[in-house]
Write an enzyme that holds these catalytic residues in place. Sequence first.
Site, PDB file in Angstrom:
ATOM      1  N   GLY A  62      49.169  47.568  55.298  1.00  0.00           N
ATOM      2  CA  GLY A  62      48.529  47.733  56.594  1.00  0.00           C
ATOM      3  C   GLY A  62      49.233  46.931  57.663  1.00  0.00           C
ATOM      4  O   GLY A  62      49.976  45.991  57.365  1.00  0.00           O
ATOM      5  N   ASP A 176      32.743  43.268  63.104  1.00  0.00           N
ATOM      6  CA  ASP A 176      33.966  44.071  63.187  1.00  0.00           C
ATOM      7  C   ASP A 176      33.896  45.270  62.254  1.00  0.00           C
ATOM      8  O   ASP A 176      34.874  45.617  61.603  1.00  0.00           O
ATOM      9  CB  ASP A 176      35.188  43.218  62.855  1.00  0.00           C
ATOM     10  CG  ASP A 176      36.469  43.767  63.482  1.00  0.00           C
ATOM     11  OD1 ASP A 176      36.377  44.675  64.345  1.00  0.00           O
ATOM     12  OD2 ASP A 176      37.563  43.304  63.106  1.00  0.00           O
TER      13      ASP A 176
END
Length: 337
Positions: A62, A176
């Site tokens: 990622g 988040d």
Amino acid sequence: MTGEKGEAEEEALSWAPEDLTMEELREGQAAARALEDMLTLSSQTLVHAEVEDLYEEVRQLGQGRFGRVVLVTHRQRGTPMALKLLSKASTTRQGFLYEFCVGLALGSHPGIVATYGIGLETPDGYGFLSEPALQGDLIALIQPKRGLPEAAAQLCAQQIACALEHIHSRGLVYRDLKPENVLVFEPGCRRVKLTDFGHTRPRGTLLRLAGPPIPYTAPELCGPGCRPQGLPIQPSLDAWALGVLLFCLLTGYFPWDRPLPAEDPFYQDFLDWRASGEACDRPAPWAGLSPAADGLLGALLDPRPRHRGLVGSVRPFLGQAWKERAKLEDGEGEGAQ
């Protein structure tokens, strides 16, 4: 349907009777003290070394604004692990240690990515190790305008809600929740876990939104009544984000761009429908959802934070149909792989 997290600023814990009860304030203070102790210990035990001396990089998993996550193997033991690397140019030592310690504090839960107790400091950055998710994240599985198969969506909802409940029980608010931060460990979403705790804060921390709101931003943070000094954060922020995420899993798109009625007609339509209680006022984006889904999302997406359902509101709705049968028979995919 991605979207950057709205920028925010935090300050110290605060208390006012209309915002926090004394018990809620004590929970946040206890969480802050526990993290401070962990920060002190972790700061003293960082390993100073070059990454390549200890680990062999296999491939990138990622990439974000502040760093990247790579799959590595231990050079001596061959153990596969995920290594998150943060550049010193964009991350402070304190910020790195904070995210590392929150991961350590929460990682024993099955719905949260396990962080290993090894923090690294290199000449150019910081890093810490965690269990690798080789299936990627949830964003890759959500089909535009279709979402996930209902069974997979309910599996995600159950596991994510349970993980959020654990975070809240520790006096923290995740802040988040989005598909990119839900990692997939088994096909069909049979096992998913939350990751990335850089925005997690103790309950009661003052929060001011410094950038434009996004769909996951709760309305109390971006409306005209938001106080300049900020609002003490509460688990209700995560409940709102969970409602938006579940809508995305079921439909494949956001219910609105920002929860501001004066600026977003989709949000205004939602508020009008909610106020009328009439099925005929159902906004177009909500077509195809069942009454059970309406009830669940209506609880999680209550604009009034003190009336908003808890993340555990998901539980009574599991096993009920969340999509109308006609929608399911219209060619929904067989499974998220």
